[in-house]
Scaffold this active site. Structure first.
Site, PDB file in Angstrom:
ATOM      1  N   GLU A  62       0.829  -1.200   0.000  1.00  0.00           N
ATOM      2  CA  GLU A  62       0.000   0.000   0.000  1.00  0.00           C
ATOM      3  C   GLU A  62       0.866   1.253   0.000  1.00  0.00           C
ATOM      4  OE1 GLU A  62      -1.013   2.157   3.751  1.00  0.00           O
ATOM      5  OE2 GLU A  62      -2.821   0.937   3.506  1.00  0.00           O
ATOM      6  N   ASP A 119      -5.301  -3.652  -2.942  1.00  0.00           N
ATOM      7  CA  ASP A 119      -5.229  -2.205  -3.146  1.00  0.00           C
ATOM      8  C   ASP A 119      -3.803  -1.761  -3.426  1.00  0.00           C
ATOM      9  OD1 ASP A 119      -4.466  -2.765  -0.479  1.00  0.00           O
ATOM     10  OD2 ASP A 119      -5.110  -0.789   0.209  1.00  0.00           O
TER      11      ASP A 119
END
Length: 353
Positions: A62, A119
């Protein structure tokens, strides 16, 4: 909302959103540049590792993905290359083009769990694709495309008549349900990778993701939980067991991604704004418990306030509760990153915040 309207919203997202994310050269305000320089000085190590000082100085896919995205936005090729080199050497998985989700400096090996975080992979891929366009570097485009293909190949599943995006390749599929993280539907990044890897599945993932967000409303304020269980047999959704049933540090990103993608009218933006603006709170709370309607006894960070300001202004609302930026001296990595991402999003929507 009728299916055809949902599909039109998703089509608009995957076309207009991609244009915003890929156009490059977006004007960057002096304050934003200063914020990026401050971020680098406090959280970017010389070798290219983004430091999460709020979690034992770990690093994550991330953080690397967000760092790469911010570097591209600020046209900082040197920082981009440092982060990319570290990411390749330390997080890239051997069996595919995805990345291990966590690197821990206090462990040997530093990567003990090779599972990915979707993500992180989406932001790494979109940053590479944007960088390839900005700097006319086909190698970056090729690398970003390979990651995007593996996201589509390894992380999309069917559950309850929907296509869902797994948070990681392992550990989220169960006999009766699939667990998803609503904040991993990073719509601006999805728009970018869908442009590079055209496939009808992206449209279905995007439109079904919007349907999930409209259904995943719990508690007094109708908020999305950080982690959501999606039934395999029907269309029911519920806060996932094993995590607190909270609208918290993950879910606060949902209104950012939606507003950034031009979907500020979605209920998953409206509901957090109503929660954050509720005058019964002495301060904007850091989280809400979706089972009890209790709220955090401490305030949300500046990143959340800036997300609220950005979303409110995109909806045409002037909201003093999301007031001016506070000093950044005490912000940790996560709060600072949210501030910079909200400013990046606002710049790409033609707005100053």
């Amino acid at each position: 909302m009728p299916i055809q309207i949902q599909r039109r919203a998703a089509i608009g997202l995957l076309s207009g959103g991609a244009a915003a994310m890929l156009r490059g050269g977006t004007a960057v305000a002096a304050a934003d540049t200063a914020g990026w320089m401050d971020f680098k000085s406090r959280f970017l190590l010389p070798e290219g590792r983004v430091l999460d000082n709020g979690n034992g100085n770990q690093s994550h896919s991330e953080g690397q993905g967000w760092g790469l995205s911010l570097a591209e936005h600020h046209n900082d090729r040197a920082a981009f290359d440092r982060m990319l080199l570290w990411t390749r050497r330390n997080l890239r998985r051997e069996t595919d083009n995805l990345h291990a989700w966590r690197w821990r400096p206090d462990r040997q090996p530093a990567v003990a769990d090779s599972n990915n975080a979707t993500d992180g992979d989406l932001f790494i891929a979109s940053a590479l694709l944007r960088g390839g366009r900005r700097w006319s570097d086909p190698a970056l485009t090729e690398e970003g495309t390979a990651i995007a293909r593996d996201v589509l190949r390894l992380l999309v599943r069917r559950a309850g008549g929907r296509l869902v995006l797994l948070p990681g390749a392992q550990g989220f599929e169960h006999r009766t349900h699939v667990v998803v993280n609503p904040s991993y539907y990073s719509y601006p990044a999805i728009a970018t990778v869908a442009e590079a890897v055209p496939d009808p599945a992206w449209l279905r993932v995007a439109s079904d993701g919007l349907r999930l967000l409209r259904a995943a409303r719990f508690g007094r304020w109708g908020l999305s939980p950080d982690w959501l269980a999606v039934s395999r047999t029907d269309r029911s959704v519920s806060p996932a067991q094993g995590w607190p049933a909270r609208f918290s540090y993950d879910a606060v990103r949902v209104p950012l991604w939606l507003t950034w993608a031009g979907l500020a009218d979605e209920v998953a933006v409206e509901a957090p704004l109503s929660f954050w603006s509720d005058t019964s709170h002495r301060q904007v709370p850091a989280w809400a418990d979706l089972s009890t309607d209790s709220v955090a006894p401490y305030a949300a960070g500046q990143g959340v306030l800036l997300i609220g300001r950005f979303a409110a202004r995109q909806r045409g609302i002037l909201q003093d509760r999301f007031g001016p930026d506070a000093s950044n001296e005490k912000r940790d990595y996560y709060d600072t990153a949210l501030v910079l991402l909200a400013r990046m999003a606002a710049a790409e929507r033609g707005q100053a915040i």
